[in-house]
Scaffold this active site. Structure first.
Site, PDB file in Angstrom:
ATOM      1  N   GLY A 128      10.503  36.298  78.467  1.00 28.75           N
ATOM      2  CA  GLY A 128      11.574  35.416  78.920  1.00 28.75           C
ATOM      3  C   GLY A 128      11.273  35.050  80.369  1.00 28.75           C
ATOM      4  CD  GLN A 159      24.900  26.240  75.539  1.00 22.46           C
ATOM      5  OE1 GLN A 159      26.009  26.016  75.987  1.00 22.46           O
ATOM      6  NE2 GLN A 159      24.661  26.257  74.243  1.00 22.46           N
ATOM      7  NE  ARG A 166      30.499  33.954  81.797  1.00 18.02           N
ATOM      8  CZ  ARG A 166      29.209  33.611  81.849  1.00 18.02           C
ATOM      9  NH1 ARG A 166      28.291  34.474  81.483  1.00 18.02           N
ATOM     10  NH2 ARG A 166      28.855  32.426  82.258  1.00 18.02           N
ATOM     11  CD  GLU A 205      20.638  40.341  79.225  1.00 20.12           C
ATOM     12  OE1 GLU A 205      20.103  39.234  79.035  1.00 20.12           O
ATOM     13  OE2 GLU A 205      21.621  40.738  78.580  1.00 20.12           O
ATOM     14  CB  SER A 230      21.507  35.851  83.806  1.00 22.02           C
ATOM     15  OG  SER A 230      21.736  34.576  83.281  1.00 22.02           O
TER      16      SER A 230
HETATM   17  C1  SIN Z   1      27.118  29.458  80.217  1.00 19.53           C
HETATM   18  O1  SIN Z   1      26.455  28.423  80.276  1.00 19.53           O
HETATM   19  O2  SIN Z   1      28.325  29.478  80.041  1.00 19.53           O
HETATM   20  C2  SIN Z   1      26.412  30.754  80.340  1.00 19.53           C
HETATM   21  C3  SIN Z   1      25.809  30.860  81.654  1.00 19.53           C
HETATM   22  C4  SIN Z   1      25.615  32.287  82.003  1.00 19.53           C
HETATM   23  O3  SIN Z   1      25.698  33.161  81.158  1.00 19.53           O
HETATM   24  O4  SIN Z   1      25.422  32.546  83.176  1.00 19.53           O
END
Ligand code: SIN
Length: 509
Positions: free
Chosen positions: A12, A45, A274, A357, A373
């Site tokens: 990755g 994303q 989050r 990670e 991340s």
């Molecule tokens: C997202 O695009 O909502 C995830 C991005 C992330 O996990 O930092």
């Protein structure tokens, strides 16, 4: 010049960036599938957070990172991360990662718990795929990297003098191969695949944690698993993501009757941290009131152009997000905990390093800030590579390895269900005890398979942490303790955590 090879397991963003920057040191790069397959990077994303805007500064990015991490962020790591961010974006852009620009400046999205718009993006929601494509081109062109596609690290070679002497790998034909090296870097990513609902490849089951712990490495903060609040709930495994950037654009979370529910939960509503949003979505679903992401007004007809991955995923489930809200559910998304390392990726076990990670520098604390991340993989991957360029060879005396036991598919599926139920968004002693009992039962039957070792760390850490903080919420201990203390467990420590209340594994195969 250092000419002895090093092994990197995992391809990755962290593994590839480490490999590129380790030059001229020869690298043997192991990737379980073809390059680009099986890495959660490809599915990222939102983008990469970095202080690139005129109104921004690394100090502000570090502040937001520290605040999101709920008292457990290593502040030196957060400052390093934020200060290095802009350079990493520039370098990736130079390598061909097509970050969006607008009028000569970086196009930046706003995501939850960021005080500024600072997420550099690629074609709306294509950041991971765009970055990975550029990295793969560079890695394929790099003469110092020997790419072994279809090769998966199974276990680490224990050195007779202590430490790691390389890996035992399963090759593309299914054979076992010993590869010796003074330095081995684990970059195998997440443990989301231990959960029934995840946004990561289901093959990511915390293998690195198990391998490193068996060699004596310390696992830090394993209980901190981040659940993304808006995985698209269309019954797919893994679950496709509806990026947080949609909420940054103004998409709202509504119940089945069309009422917004985040306004009564947090002052920042949909842009609350989050973990707060994930719990609210979880409770909506548990109460039977439904949770949907409504982007009709915020994105509408622009969906196919601006968020092509989300659009395609929703359409594949029969939902046209231009006309209908998207059903969502929380899903295991990211592991803040991992193999404890210093800021150069060193684990303390001679010859063993970890990045990305699967590693834990403490930079994310109890709750990772959105889009930090990929940046973590870049910044700490580059730092590890710098240290590895100077690492001296060690005389190696590998002991005879044996491949780890395999958990049969039905047992793995049951484990994933129990993890989701008992070590999910909300946990309590009874559920975690049930989970530990289930892990014990499976281990008795199948042996210490890597998935069971990784799951044991999560369960043991969660049981020991009798408070709620960041991504770890205990319904039986809902308050946050005054003192924030990191969990640090060896494998023996994790095994010593036993079921506190009589718990019988409700676990029949
Ligand atoms: C997202 O695009 O909502 C995830 C991005 C992330 O996990 O930092």
């Amino acid at each position: 010049m250092v000419t002895h090879p090093l092994i990197i397991a995992g391809a990755g963003i962290a593994g590839l960036w480490t490999a590129l920057h380790a030059a001229p040191r020869p690298v043997v790069l192991l990737t379980g599938g073809r390059l680009g397959e099986g890495a959660s990077t490809a599915w990222a994303q939102g983008g990469v957070a970095a202080a690139l805007g005129g109104d921004d500064a690394p100090a502000l990015h570090a502040e937001d990172t520290i605040a999101a991490g709920a008292g457990l962020v290593d502040e030196d790591a957060a400052r390093l991360l934020a200060e290095a961010g802009p350079r990493e974006i520039e370098d990736l852009f130079a390598l061909g990662a097509p970050f969006e620009k607008a009028g000569g400046a970086w196009a930046l999205s706003r995501e939850a718990a960021h005080s500024r718009a600072r997420v550099a993006r690629v074609k709306g929601d294509q950041a991971g795929a765009g970055i990975l494509a550029a990295l793969i081109r560079a890695v394929k062109a790099a003469p110092h990297i020997d790419i072994r596609e279809g090769w998966r690290a199974e276990t680490l070679l224990r050195d007779a003098n202590g430490g790691c002497a390389g890996v035992l790998a399963r090759d593309a034909d299914g054979g076992l191969q010993r590869i010796e090296a003074s330095d081995t870097v684990l970059a195998t990513g997440s443990l989301g695949g231990l959960y029934a609902v995840t946004t990561t490849p289901w093959t990511s089951q915390g293998q690195a944690l198990a391998m490193a712990a068996e060699l004596g490495a310390v696992i830090r903060d394993p209980e901190f698993v981040q659940f993304h609040p808006t995985a698209i709930d269309i019954g797919r495994d893994p679950a496709p993501l509806a990026t947080e950037a949609l909420r940054g654009e103004g998409a709202t979370l509504i119940d089945a009757k069309g009422r917004r529910f985040m306004k009564s939960v947090h002052a920042d509503a949909e842009l609350a941290p989050r973990d707060v949003v994930a719990r609210a979505v979880h409770r909506q679903i548990k109460r039977g009131e439904g949770a949907l992401l409504d982007a009709r007004a915020a994105v509408g007809e622009a969906f196919p152009d601006r968020f092509p991955a989300v659009f395609a995923a929703a359409m594949s489930g029969g939902i046209d997000p231009r006309r209908a809200p998207i059903p969502v559910a929380p899903a295991a998304h990211y592991h803040m905990g991992g193999i404890a390392t210093d800021l150069d990726g060193f684990t303390g076990v001679p010859g063993l390093w970890a990045v990305g990670e699967c590693a834990c520098t403490g930079v994310h604390g109890a709750n990772r800030l959105a889009s930090n991340s990929l940046l973590d993989g870049l910044v700490f991957g580059r730092r590890a590579a710098q240290a590895l360029r100077e690492a001296a060879p060690r005389p190696l005396e590998p002991l005879e390895p044996s491949a780890p036991p395999v958990l049969p598919a039905p047992a793995l599926q049951r484990l994933r269900q129990v993890m989701a139920l008992d070590a999910g968004v909300e946990r309590d002693a009874a559920g975690l005890s049930r989970l530990l009992a289930a892990i014990d039962q499976l281990e008795e039957r199948y042996g210490p398979a890597p998935a069971l070792i990784a799951a044991r760390f999560v369960a043991a850490g969660a049981l020991k942490r009798t408070e709620s903080r960041g991504g770890h919420f205990r319904s039986d201990f809902p308050a946050r303790s005054e003192r924030a203390v990191s969990t640090r467990l060896t494998l023996d420590d994790a095994r010593a955590v036993t079921v506190p209340t009589p718990a019988k594994a409700e676990f029949a195969e």
